[in-house]
Design an enzyme around this catalytic site. Structure first.
Site, PDB file in Angstrom:
ATOM      1  N   HIS A  84       0.847  -1.195   0.000  1.00  0.00           N
ATOM      2  CA  HIS A  84       0.000   0.000   0.000  1.00  0.00           C
ATOM      3  C   HIS A  84       0.877   1.238   0.000  1.00  0.00           C
ATOM      4  O   HIS A  84       1.762   1.372   0.850  1.00  0.00           O
ATOM      5  CB  HIS A  84      -0.930   0.006   1.219  1.00  0.00           C
ATOM      6  CG  HIS A  84      -1.925   1.123   1.176  1.00  0.00           C
ATOM      7  ND1 HIS A  84      -2.191   1.950   2.234  1.00  0.00           N
ATOM      8  CD2 HIS A  84      -2.721   1.565   0.161  1.00  0.00           C
ATOM      9  CE1 HIS A  84      -3.114   2.843   1.884  1.00  0.00           C
ATOM     10  NE2 HIS A  84      -3.446   2.629   0.638  1.00  0.00           N
ATOM     11  N   GLU A 144     -16.739   1.346   0.971  1.00  0.00           N
ATOM     12  CA  GLU A 144     -16.214   1.943   2.201  1.00  0.00           C
ATOM     13  C   GLU A 144     -17.081   3.099   2.708  1.00  0.00           C
ATOM     14  O   GLU A 144     -17.065   3.406   3.891  1.00  0.00           O
ATOM     15  CB  GLU A 144     -14.781   2.429   1.983  1.00  0.00           C
ATOM     16  CG  GLU A 144     -14.682   3.580   0.989  1.00  0.00           C
ATOM     17  CD  GLU A 144     -13.244   4.027   0.730  1.00  0.00           C
ATOM     18  OE1 GLU A 144     -12.328   3.228   0.951  1.00  0.00           O
ATOM     19  OE2 GLU A 144     -13.056   5.174   0.303  1.00  0.00           O
TER      20      GLU A 144
HETATM   21  C1  NOJ Z   1      -9.101   5.945   0.757  1.00  0.00           C
HETATM   22  C2  NOJ Z   1      -9.129   4.627   0.082  1.00  0.00           C
HETATM   23  O1  NOJ Z   1     -10.236   4.484  -0.763  1.00  0.00           O
HETATM   24  C3  NOJ Z   1      -9.120   3.562   1.133  1.00  0.00           C
HETATM   25  O2  NOJ Z   1      -9.265   2.293   0.546  1.00  0.00           O
HETATM   26  C4  NOJ Z   1      -7.852   3.670   1.926  1.00  0.00           C
HETATM   27  O3  NOJ Z   1      -7.903   2.735   2.969  1.00  0.00           O
HETATM   28  C5  NOJ Z   1      -7.697   5.065   2.514  1.00  0.00           C
HETATM   29  N1  NOJ Z   1      -7.886   6.058   1.517  1.00  0.00           N
HETATM   30  C6  NOJ Z   1      -6.322   5.247   3.125  1.00  0.00           C
HETATM   31  O4  NOJ Z   1      -5.357   5.191   2.127  1.00  0.00           O
END
Ligand code: NOJ
Ligand code: CA
Length: 714
Positions: free
Chosen positions: A413, A508
């Site tokens: 990441h 999310e």
């Molecule tokens: C937004 C992203 O869509 C999400 O997947 C991620 O966990 C957070 N930013 C932190 O990078």
């Protein structure tokens, strides 16, 4: 090495017609007709028809450059050329294994009447389901480097169509869709209430983003977008409510300029897809066909996959990305003070690796593993994240070795917090680090305002940045899943290591906001997904009460609909997003996530209506197994699915993952039932979907001599 491009038939006839007296040209392809016209003022224009109905009435074309150079009027035709193409190619991964590229091309070569050494071409490609057109600046003595002030492309619609739209924001696509007539568009009203979005720049009350999905009262489905967005800003659309003429608006840089270019140059294609059937829009491969073939020669390292991740536990407040709560409070030796809630610790990561390994998920994503999270959100600072420095409790070597023994690949990441310059400085070391520790994939992120300051997520500078990242990643055999990047335009054909992106409102939002309404996932395929796969992160099973301190928060779907999303939201990279412990009580339903493919030989769009429902069946690559996903909006409905795509005279076992009779997204989302039947190509499935519900079906051939006690599906 896998052969990327198989050109079966390719016919190219070039007819060079010198300046026609009437300045017109016309192309017919199936039900689609395109007309080009240069009017008496030397202004180029076009119109588009489908089955005798006008889709786009006469609309002007052209660009104006900074410094008074206008390529929009006072033009004269130099030549008109026509070519035909009919060929097939094989994507490295995709919804189908073979794509037909069958189109007629019209190239109109123009010069400025008053400066005849200034040249521009307008190239149209007409397909059975629409058209793509672009501007080309050939190499020419009159123009070397130039700056685009405005692109003047128009899409003059015929009436006040129904539109599925999000505001024209220079920095984000993470909005709920509004369904309204064009005349009711109010981008300011929507952006004002979208308080959950970190960066918002919405300058035009009548501005919308593409892909823009439209439905006309006379039964046409129209989709406007672009293909092959390279070295140019994203196109948004200004809606003129008086006459329904939509005009291109390019995302500017800090000075208001749109693009800095050198001749020869080709702009992205403007695309208009049209049909009287909604399913044809979803089945279209025109945007992909308009992109260039892969520039990556050897592609066998690019692997579609399902993955788990240390992620939803952050979104729901169980643990934190950050190792420390503060960056400025250190212990006596100058170290960060741990907050005791850090999710990316070695022991926790190993649990996810175990979970992935036992369940046949190929990858594990870990966010919050590196220094910087204690000092990032909203700070608009450079040099926040270090992409090679793990937090003290994340033992990268131990994790890599452990994952290898379990047959699991780690997913890196790289959250940049918008500091793209800083990321570029670290690209080399970051990707070498991935190679050293065996990470074949990276999820990138651009939360916050972009540095260099004044640039936008969707402006030319960032478009080039995203491409540089893809190129660097390809050099290191790394695949990319970009979050908060520009919405895709089919570039995964050219860069097949670009396996997914977000560029939309993902699952999310159900964690940290009022969420995505049940209709959201029925609109995404017609909008965001038109340009390419989405990392939507489906598979949430604990649909209520998951968010710490937010007991009323809930995902706006049933559990069965979460399963169906693995099929209806196409991506070669699919997350099983929930926590391992939340799956434990539902392992019978989780079986679908274990089984479902992420790469396909064939896809059938069975039924679809934007905003209402989508049903898709896909055949897993290299097998005879099929997977079906059916979803609905807030209304319950029955999905009717003829299985006539199955092999003749064969019997199959179908496993149906359905909403329970008393399920609905709001009050009883986790109620499901699983039944099995024998099916054949003559079967007609009728699946009841709850309000906000869905159904998932897996189908495999019945083995010779296999004895089962399931009934034949009636
Ligand atoms: C937004 C992203 O869509 C999400 O997947 C991620 O966990 C957070 N930013 C932190 O990078
Ligand atoms: Ca609806």
């Amino acid at each position: 090495m896998k052969k990327l491009l198989i050109c079966l038939i390719s016919v190219a006839i070039a007819i060079n017609v010198m300046a026609q007296s009437n300045n017109n040209a016309e192309i017919n392809k199936g039900k689609v007709k395109l007309k080009f016209e240069l009017d008496e003022k030397g202004r180029p224009g076009y119109s588009l028809y489908f089955d005798g109905k006008t889709v786009i009435q006469h609309s002007l074309l052209g660009l104006n450059l900074v410094g008074d150079s206008e390529f929009s009027n006072q033009l004269a035709i130099v030549a008109i050329e026509k070519t035909s193409v009919d060929k097939q190619w094989n994507p490295v991964w995709g919804e189908v294994n073979t794509i037909n590229d069958n189109h007629e091309q019209l190239t109109v070569k123009l010069k400025q009447k008053n400066s005849p050494n200034k040249l521009i071409n307008i190239v149209f490609r007409v397909f059975n389901d629409g058209v793509g057109f672009r501007y080309e600046f050939p190499k020419q003595p009159g123009l070397k480097y130039f700056t685009v002030a405005e692109e003047l492309t128009e899409f003059h619609l015929t009436a006040d169509h129904k539109a599925f739209w999000i505001p024209a924001d220079y920095d984000t696509n993470e909005y709920k869709y509004t369904t309204s007539s064009l005349s009711k568009i109010d981008a300011f009203a929507v952006s004002k209430i979208a308080t959950d979005i970190a960066v918002r720049v919405v300058p035009d009350q009548n501005g919308v983003q593409t892909p823009l999905m439209l439905k006309s009262a006379n039964g046409l489905y129209i989709n406007i977008h672009e293909a092959a967005l390279i070295n140019y800003p994203a196109m948004q659309l200004h809606v003129n409510k008086a006459d329904f003429n939509l005009t291109a608006q390019l995302v500017p840089d800090a000075t208001g300029n749109k693009a800095y270019l050198y001749a020869p140059f080709k702009t992205p294609w403007r695309t208009i897809l049209v049909s009287n059937k909604a399913v044809d829009i979803l089945a279209s491969k025109t945007i992909l066909n308009l992109n260039e073939p892969s520039v990556i020669e050897k592609t066998d390292w690019i692997k579609p996959m399902k993955f788990a991740g240390v992620w939803w536990e952050y979104q729901t407040g169980k643990s934190t990305w950050s190792y420390a709560d503060r960056a400025d409070t250190l212990d006596a030796s100058g170290n960060l003070l741990p907050n005791g809630k850090h999710g990316a610790n070695t022991a926790n990561v190993k649990k996810y690796i175990d979970f992935a390994s036992v369940n046949g998920l190929q990858g594990v994503l870990v966010e919050g593993w590196n220094y910087g999270w204690e000092d990032w959100f909203g700070n608009w600072k450079e040099n926040v994240f270090n992409f090679t420095k793990p937090y003290p409790d994340f033992d990268v070597k131990e994790i890599t070795d452990y994952a290898a023994t379990k047959g699991v690949k780690m997913i890196m990441h790289n959250e940049t917090s918008g500091s793209a310059t800083d990321y570029e400085r670290q690209l080399d070391t970051a990707y070498k680090f991935m190679n050293k520790f065996g990470y074949p994939a990276v999820k990138t992120g651009y939360v916050g305002k972009i540095i260099p300051r004044g640039e936008h997520h969707d402006g030319q500078w960032m478009i080039n940045h995203y491409e540089r990242v893809l190129q660097k990643a390809a050099k290191h055999n790394v695949t990319v899943d970009a979050h908060e990047a520009v919405r895709p335009t089919g570039l995964h054909r050219t860069y097949p290591n670009f396996v997914a992106s977000e560029a939309g409102r993902g699952n999310e939002y159900n964690a940290f906001s009022d969420g995505n309404p049940p209709e959201h996932e029925t609109i995404l395929p017609f909008t965001r997904l038109m340009g390419g796969p989405m990392d939507y992160t489906p598979g949430i099973f604990k649909l209520k009460g998951y968010a710490a301190g937010m007991p009323t928060r809930q995902v706006h779907t049933t559990l069965a609909k979460q399963l169906a999303l693995y099929v209806t939201i196409y991506s070669p990279l699919q997350m099983a997003a929930d926590l391992p412990e939340n799956y434990q009580a539902y392992m019978d339903a989780f079986q679908f996530i274990k089984d479902v493919a992420v790469d396909w030989d064939d896809s059938k769009i069975i039924e679809a209506e934007p905003g209402d429902y989508v049903t898709i069946a896909r055949k897993a690559k290299g097998t005879s197994n099929w997977y079906i996903g059916a979803i609905t909006d807030e209304n319950s409905r029955t999905a009717v699915i003829p299985l006539n795509f199955l092999d003749k005279d064969k019997k199959y076992v179908a496993t149906l993952y359905l909403d329970a009779d008393n399920a609905d997204w709001q009050n009883n989302p986790q109620a499901y039932k699983i039944t099995q039947y024998i099916v054949s190509p003559k079967s007609l499935l009728k699946l009841k979907l709850a309000q906000g519900g869905g159904a998932a079906v897996s189908i495999r051939p019945l083995q010779a001599n296999e004895k089962v006690n399931f009934k034949q599906y009636k």
